[in-house]
Design an enzyme around this catalytic site. Sequence first.
Site, short mmCIF file in Angstrom:
data_model
loop_
_atom_site.label_atom_id
_atom_site.label_comp_id
_atom_site.label_asym_id
_atom_site.label_seq_id
_atom_site.Cartn_x
_atom_site.Cartn_y
_atom_site.Cartn_z
N ALA A 171 0.87 -1.17 0.00
CA ALA A 171 0.00 0.00 0.00
C ALA A 171 0.91 1.22 0.00
O ALA A 171 2.09 1.12 0.38
CB ALA A 171 -0.90 -0.03 1.23
N GLY B 256 0.63 -4.88 0.77
CA GLY B 256 -0.55 -4.88 -0.09
C GLY B 256 -0.32 -5.53 -1.45
O GLY B 256 -1.27 -6.04 -2.06
N GLU C 228 -0.83 -9.07 -0.89
CA GLU C 228 -2.26 -9.26 -0.61
C GLU C 228 -3.10 -9.19 -1.88
O GLU C 228 -4.05 -9.96 -2.04
CB GLU C 228 -2.71 -8.22 0.42
CG GLU C 228 -2.06 -8.46 1.79
CD GLU C 228 -2.28 -7.31 2.77
OE1 GLU C 228 -1.77 -6.21 2.50
OE2 GLU C 228 -2.97 -7.51 3.76
N GLU D 215 4.42 -5.15 7.14
CA GLU D 215 3.65 -4.07 7.79
C GLU D 215 4.04 -3.80 9.22
O GLU D 215 3.99 -2.65 9.67
CB GLU D 215 2.14 -4.38 7.72
CG GLU D 215 1.52 -4.22 6.35
CD GLU D 215 1.59 -5.48 5.50
OE1 GLU D 215 2.35 -6.42 5.86
OE2 GLU D 215 0.89 -5.54 4.49
#
Length: 262
Positions: free
Chosen positions: A70, A113, A116, A136
């Site tokens: 992300a 992300g 993911e 993370e």
Amino acid sequence: DETTIHYRTINVTAADAAGTITICRPKALNAINTLAMEEIVHAAHALDKRPDVKAIVITGDGTKAFAAGADIMEMAGQTYDEAYHKRFMEGWTGLAAVRKPIIAAVNGYALGGGCEVAMMADIIIASENAMFGQPEVNLGVIPGMGGTQRLIRAIGKSKAMDVILCGVRLTAAEAHTAGLVSRVVSLNQLMPEARSMARNIASLSSIAIAKAKDCINRAYEIPLSEGLRYEQREFWSAFALEDQYEGMQAFLEKRQASFKDK
Ligand code: CAA
């Protein structure tokens, strides 16, 4: 016959039965911000509706990263109430409604992300230089796009803990051994492999393919006994398809089946 639509954070092409979504933020190693999420989900739905597209490939621009996570720039100043009110990253649930198979073609870093998003796909193909991880906790947060839920299902609890708590990264080979990835190919073979996978899928009955994908993904959601009942009903109803008759007839006549998607 290739169509190109322009988004701001992704490129979308459709050719040869495959719709391809390329995450295209090379200066940030294809980090995924809110706009990228919205565009990916939008593009996936648009491709899902197109009759000429039978499978969707998601990949990253360049050779270094599928997506490095992300977007940390976007998240750095975010507060809890902002994340809460804008339902930060919740839009990804929209991807689950896509019927066509989604293939992640992972080229390079798939971190946070990025890992993911790859796990949201139905199948992951990786290039030899792919690297998976969930870093993370180094940023004082936790995976927020499904990492804690999907990684354990893909590689088991102990390995998932090692990746998420200890920052262990998985090479393509390790991800393959662990069951996260289904095929590993050289970087220059990655997109040809993904397209050939899409072409094979395209030669089959799209309804049978969608039923199979749906049943497999149900296994994540419901207990075995319910999953088996679900599968039975989907299996029985396949006998209402002309494609079932054609597929079995073609086998008996020793010829190639010609499926009509009905
Ligand atoms: N968000 C925003 N920008 C990022 C980024 C990210 N996730 N990852 C890399 N970038 C940017 C860098 O800031 C850098 O920008 P500048 O050139 O402007 O400085 C550029 O991309 C190139 O990155 P590096 O110079 O760091 O490249 P490198 O080869 O030295 O390292 C890397 C590569 C190991 C992938 C490193 O970039 C890295 O560790 N990235 C962050 C990975 C990460 O922590 N991901 C998890 C994010 S949190 C998350 O994803 C939450 C969630 O689950 C929803």
